[in-house]
Design an enzyme around this catalytic site. Structure first.
Site, short mmCIF file in Angstrom:
data_model
loop_
_atom_site.label_atom_id
_atom_site.label_comp_id
_atom_site.label_asym_id
_atom_site.label_seq_id
_atom_site.Cartn_x
_atom_site.Cartn_y
_atom_site.Cartn_z
N GLU B 142 34.56 35.54 -9.31
CA GLU B 142 33.60 34.85 -8.46
C GLU B 142 33.91 35.03 -6.97
OE1 GLU B 142 33.53 30.81 -9.89
OE2 GLU B 142 32.20 31.29 -11.53
N GLU B 313 30.20 33.64 -17.94
CA GLU B 313 30.56 32.25 -18.22
C GLU B 313 29.29 31.48 -18.49
OE1 GLU B 313 32.95 30.58 -15.10
OE2 GLU B 313 34.32 32.29 -15.01
#
Lengths: 642, 642, 642
Positions: B142, B313
């Protein structure tokens, strides 16, 4: 109960002192607090101690028949002292050293400042420890005020590392219980650990909890150093510290074990405005304060130092520090005073004798106005003194309900609210308020208190509940109510094996498999009640005692034990309190909005916090000894116990 | 499509690993992501690499039949590394170095940290590049999370100056195109240029745009260094990065050109709570997320790396990081999984296998609860796996509508919103949502995409639209809709000669002579529609297609090209979409609130995001193969394509 | 009255200049302001002065018949200058040095920067002081813009200490009048005193007031240095500074005494959006600005420099710096221009000639659009020029009402609001607006103005009112209205002996024994009027003129003097204004919402600030010479005085 005031002889020409003392006595006051901000007058330069003025003030006040509470001046180190060791100041969470120019500009962990504090306290204690008029000492002033518990200074970081080493022994042990593997946060030495501020995203909650515990311990040891000196040099005198309202940044129960008397500073209107009360409540109780603010703290601080407590500062009129600062309704100052009496205070000290016309608190009222004339509060203090004299000796009534409150619980919920409306003190207050709406008397106690003396025990939320606590609850034979999130964390901020409520599961066989936080308006309704803010998924063999229309289990009952798996709304709280009281054999009195009761062994007191008259006839207490059957706004009525 | 989960062997006792792997397989999972936060376990001290545990974990998982996505651990440099070069941390916009204790505490521009990253990635790639179970690599984690793209460190300032010199050649050229003469902001050398933070008032928007472009390039080159190493040492394995939702701080299209597969982290409930959705939307979709959040990102990331994409995710229950964290409606996890399938994902990876009971994300759900029992999501993952198996191979349907999205456009509007409610991503989302409300399938693509394959093209707002882009639009023969502020800026953040929409004027002969931003409530109404937030004065020979009652031209049409000179409300968006679809020969299906459709070559999917049952009969699709005609809340129905 | 525009030759190719000048003249403009941000062009490197371009520009503009207002460029020191003495930048209240990249990045107290300013101003004045086209100088630009008055730099701290020593003589005197004993804040030397920022809680208000006075004096002396140079080298030319709207951080009356002409920058739409106006007002006057914003500042700045004043920057369209930036209603630019004329302005200068397509203000409108075409405002400027020419010479009407405004009063209320809704400028504006709603003409004047020329005097709030001021009020024979908090502080921010209103008690025999601030909704009602935000307990022998239903005395009258002991609502203000006007023999005209009047000796002007037509027939003025009897939105009508 004694009445008194906070007095600053250093603020006034010496020729006013004698007349001030005389007027205090005439007003019914017998106590006076002095000295707590006077360091720059006691020691104008490093090492030059000027006792003369304070000698004269103390002698004069004592000769006038006033008992003196003498404050140590460590909340206000003078400029010469700060300049002599500039790193003694606290550093805020943004990394900025805090600057001189107000108060509380010191770091609890700075060893040099600690030595200076021991020096000045020793000097004061040696000088006045045996003075016959000095009957009590106050250490420092309002520890933690203005966000001053946490410091991120080098001194604090060094002390934190030593504290961690003492607690965990090895860095591997710390890494393990904190779960530092999570984001490669593992340390190789205690020297690598910093305070948890300014991290990119939240730091490990275990890291924060450790820092909060450390900081709380620093406050406690800072205070203990002063108490030790005072006890050595001033035998037979009590010592106290003046705590604040709605303030949980350090463990008051722990510090309370080191002092003789707990005291607190009661500003109901300022607290109403500044805290989380609703707009409706702020409107309804604008000039009275919410009816449970004072009682909550009375009942809390009574449990902090073995039962002895007092009000060190009582709001006498408008203050200067809230967003808005209205005046109390006429009568409120007397009401607050008598309510402290009914809850068992040893003293109520008005802050302050005369409003000083200068500096930061010039807009903060006193018993006298700046022009030396009596303010409204003076008349009410006089009236309160009269009633107290009339009532005579006071004995406490038998305890009814224990409300278990834990500072660590507040830290846990503050570090990890999980939903931004989950405020631990607000939940505790909601339970307290529900009990008071039914006319019950409450002790707020720490988890290690003796709970066997109560008819009912309420634990609003205790995330780090220990095995020992569970066993002590199990041994009780009264109703016990355990609130949400209890038992949800280990001592080092992990989810316990077997999930929440951990060891409390032996009392109510539930397993909390999931929790959710809810935005405003997203609650669930039952039959005339509701839940909001927080709800938990409950795995249990028991039937739900309260189940929402959606099927959410709000409350599970297992014999005398209940677990509440949600944030209950006020209607559910009322239902719960009534059921528990009935099971406990306690008589409830559904009180009109704004009315509160409190019992001593000899009397029942009623306090009207509303802004309209209330007829007490439905309470079936007859005509009161003091006050009228129809209570005016801010009115107090007192009946003998039947 | 494969299912998998994120797994952290370092969090768990080794004796759990085999059983975990077996349970994953039994649940229908075939993928597992590991390693991305494990640097402190891989290299506990500088230079001491400990591969043993990871060797065993990878072997064991591989032996169990799981494909491994291996993450490089560069998002979490260990403490010893930070201590060895303390200036490697990013500096925030306030000038404060960011501190160790969470993650992402590095500066993308620090050359020493870059070297360390190359070293650890090379070591991992050398060790596991050929491992048969390792089929994909994830770089870092991320990028940009927790506001970590921009750094104001010395390292960043130095790199920025070099970047500027490379872009502009001479300082005079920079001064000229930035218009630095404006406030005597002219520089004499690149060495004089600083990052644009902490200026007295706003810095030059051209300065900010350059800094954003520079910072985006730094992320890209940081990633490219890792990709190069991985490709060299791990031939035949795909690489990916897991992007985030509603995050535009760096150019994902640019970075996407360097990787094989784009993936993203899908947290619909957290995103609903944290972003600009209205209170009504937050209430209506509390436990589902807005029905276009997941689809928007699926369609966006499908356009980021040449078409290959997945969900790295997937939210499986309540998260821990939003203001409020409710649980998904039962069925939502399966719905989200099947929706990713319908949009073309190669994989969906649940975050995470088992909820870790410690550290920052202890309140973030997993497929398993911390007590090792299956959470609700486990059952839904199993059900999704079953349906996916039943559906078999999937082919994409023909593309319908292209929505052009540009990261630079988001920066321009963020740097100079001109009205605080003009949010570029919200406007883009509004157009997207309007298309989806009519049942259309969308590709979100960069301006340089091949647009000729679409039936309609929507450009919500593209301020720095280039001449080349205008020419490519001109070459299309489908309806094209161009939104407000398009063509309003040159490449260096100036107003173009001839005013907006610059070169797009060749498509719609308009000149925007003035723009105004409007506070809430200050919009204008047409006949059953309205404009709000933003409106432009239009000089044009064309007739307005939509004109407000006040005479403001909202939409101008020139053959197949339209320009929208305002922020359209949802009713105007619906009218526009229906007209454009009709002209494009696309069939619209006005969907009930909360229902969404998506087509593959073989199937039509319907997803019920509402909290009540929806009868699909009006859609005229007959009885579904999978699911029921009356879709329950969170229900999915699948019909074969007719 | 002359019209002009702000022009930046350095922004444009030189071949545009002549045509620009010609178009200005054709539009009716005769003034042009140049130079105030051009330091980096005048002096591209230290000591290398480049006058050539500016010589040509000034000659060309002058030759075209334009008068030039030449600005000193000290608001924008170039990068080479900042790099040569990096400590010249201001430091913000958070302790952060302000960085280069916009404007106003200097500290008023830095002696090195002062020397540089004297150097550059001397050089400009020597070069252009005798130029025939240069008729006015502007010093710097908008002192204080972007929160730039206060600096917490070392330079400021040193200058503050010297300032304190000059004011107080001895540190003991300072300690005494500040009441530093309060929290042991006593100093032993001036060298110990720091600026009052970053203290743990609020610093002593006397400390803050001293810092504000010091900072204001620094702005004044900074400006005076430039004025002295300009007067020496440019004889016969007027000088001015362009002040801002709703800005009270330094004492404009004091600075105004040093300059020839006060000017201000008028942005009615931006000010409406950014300041404390209600949501209803922001909606009603979205495209007009509140009808009293421009008038208030006209009447204020007319009182700042002995009566001469102008509008240096006039909003011509949307600006770029408010939260929302709508366009003015067609006609508003002409209305604003004519209103400035009616209030007595010597000039109105539109900001700016042509909208620059680059840098920070690229979205700020001008008379010309960036594409060189006339914007709406150009037509309105031309129309305004036509009307002004038609009206001919203008003489002021006789003064009616004086409104006393004091910058120090704003600082006192800002330092110690006591209730967060007590805003001094809002209260002043409320009184002003009430007078204007009755059609009265107002002078806003400092406390030391000659008040004897007025028919009525209003003092909205003057906390530090002096004895001399009280005596001057006593000598008047017109109605005098004194507002809340007046006389509540000594010159050094203490409560006066005998309490508020201090020496004003000789006018109205009241003693304010207590004040309370009230949250929204907590006011009190009288018969058709109310009080809110603030109320005072009044001890007086006089009868209350306005008493609430609760018995609170809102207004006390003693002959021609009144004291208002509360924040009056608009209805009470209207009643008060009407009574006072009647007593003063002033004729009131209750105006329709949004209509405003203003008289010169020869004319009555009416301005329609509403968004609908207003029939002026009820005003009984007959048919206007200019404009229509029924005024359209943004319409102006002008009648000859009867």
């Amino acid at each position: 109960m004694k009445l008194g005031s906070c007095y600053y002889p250093e603020h006034w020409p010496e020729n006013l002192w004698a007349r001030d003392a005389e007027r205090m006595r005439a007003m019914g006051l017998s106590l006076v607090r002095v000295g707590e901000f006077a360091w720059s007058r006691i020691e104008p330069e490093a090492g030059r101690l000027d006792w003369d003025w304070l000698d004269r003030a103390i002698d004069l006040l004592g000769d006038a028949g006033l008992e003196i509470i003498l404050g140590t001046p460590t909340a206000t180190p003078p400029k010469w002292l700060v300049d002599s060791m500039p790193d003694m100041v606290a550093v805020d969470a943004e990394g900025r050293p805090r600057r001189f120019g107000s108060r509380r500009h010191y770091c609890f962990s700075h060893r040099g400042y600690r030595a200076e504090c021991r020096r000045i306290v020793t000097a004061m204690a040696e000088r006045y420890g045996d003075h016959p008029a000095v009957t009590m000492w106050q250490t420092d002033n309002e520890y933690g005020c203005h966000d001053s518990v946490l410091s991120f200074s080098d001194a604090a970081a060094a002390a934190f590392r030593a504290w961690l080493e003492a607690r965990y022994g090895t860095i591997d042990a710390l890494n393990a219980v904190w779960g530092n593997v999570f984001w490669s946060m593992e340390y190789r030495a205690f020297a690598q650990v910093d305070p948890p501020h300014l991290t990119v995203t939240e730091a490990n909650p275990a890291h924060w909890l450790a820092y909060r515990r450390f900081a709380s311990d620093e406050v406690r040891s800072f205070n203990a150093e002063q108490v030790e000196i005072l006890r050595a040099h001033s035998p037979g005198r009590a010592n106290t510290h003046n705590f604040m309202g709605f303030f949980t940044e350090f463990d008051h129960h722990a510090l309370g074990r080191d002092i003789d008397i707990a005291s607190w500073d009661s500003y109901p209107l300022g607290f109403l405005e500044q805290f989380w009360f609703s707009e409706d409540q702020k409107r309804a109780f604008l000039r009275q304060g919410h009816p449970d603010i004072a009682g909550f703290h009375h009942d809390l601080y009574r449990g902090c130092a073995g039962g002895r407590w007092g009000v060190m500062e009582q709001q006498p009129g408008p203050v200067n520090w809230a967003r808005f600062n209205p005046a109390p309704l006429p009568g409120m100052v007397a009401l607050w005073t008598l309510e402290a009496f009914a809850h068992g205070a040893e003293f109520v000290n008005y802050f302050r004798w005369r409003q000083a016309p200068f500096a930061q608190e010039q807009m903060h009222a006193g018993l006298l106005r700046p022009d030396d004339t009596e303010a409204e509060a003076a008349h009410e203090a006089r009236e309160a003194a009269r009633v107290i004299a009339q009532l005579g000796t006071r004995q406490p009534a038998a305890a009814q309900v224990a409300l278990v409150f834990d500072y660590e619980a507040a830290w846990v919920c503050g570090i990890q609210p999980q939903g931004e409306s989950f405020r631990h003190d607000e939940l505790t207050f909601a339970f307290y308020s529900a009990l008071r709406r039914q006319g019950l008397d409450i002790d707020i106690v720490p988890p290690d208190a003796d709970l066997a003396v109560y008819q009912a025990v309420i634990v609003p939320s205790l995330p780090t509940a220990s095995e020992a606590f569970a066993q002590r609850l199990a041994a009780l034979d009264c109703p016990v109510m355990i609130g949400p999130r209890s038992g949800s964390k280990t001592a080092d901020f992990a989810i316990p094996e077997g999930l929440a409520p951990g060891s409390l599961r032996t009392l109510v066989p539930v397993k909390i498999t999931r929790a959710e936080s809810l935005r405003p308006g997203a609650g669930e309704a039952g039959d005339g009640w509701g839940i909001e803010r927080w709800r938990e998924d409950v795995e249990t063999a028991c039937d739900g005692e309260f189940v929402t229309d959606n099927g959410s289990v709000a409350v599970v009952r297992n014999g005398r034990f209940r677990y509440c798996a949600a944030w209950p709304d006020n209607r559910l709280l009322d239902l719960l309190v009534k059921r528990i009281a009935a099971e406990a054999g306690l008589e409830c009195t559904r009180l009109p909005e704004g009315l509160r009761l409190r019992r001593t062994a000899g009397h029942v007191f009623a306090f009207n916090y509303s802004d309209h008259a209330i007829d007490t006839a439905p309470l079936d207490l007859g005509d009161p000894d003091i006050g009228a059957r129809t209570l005016p706004p801010a009115g107090v009525a007192i009946w003998p116990t039947r």
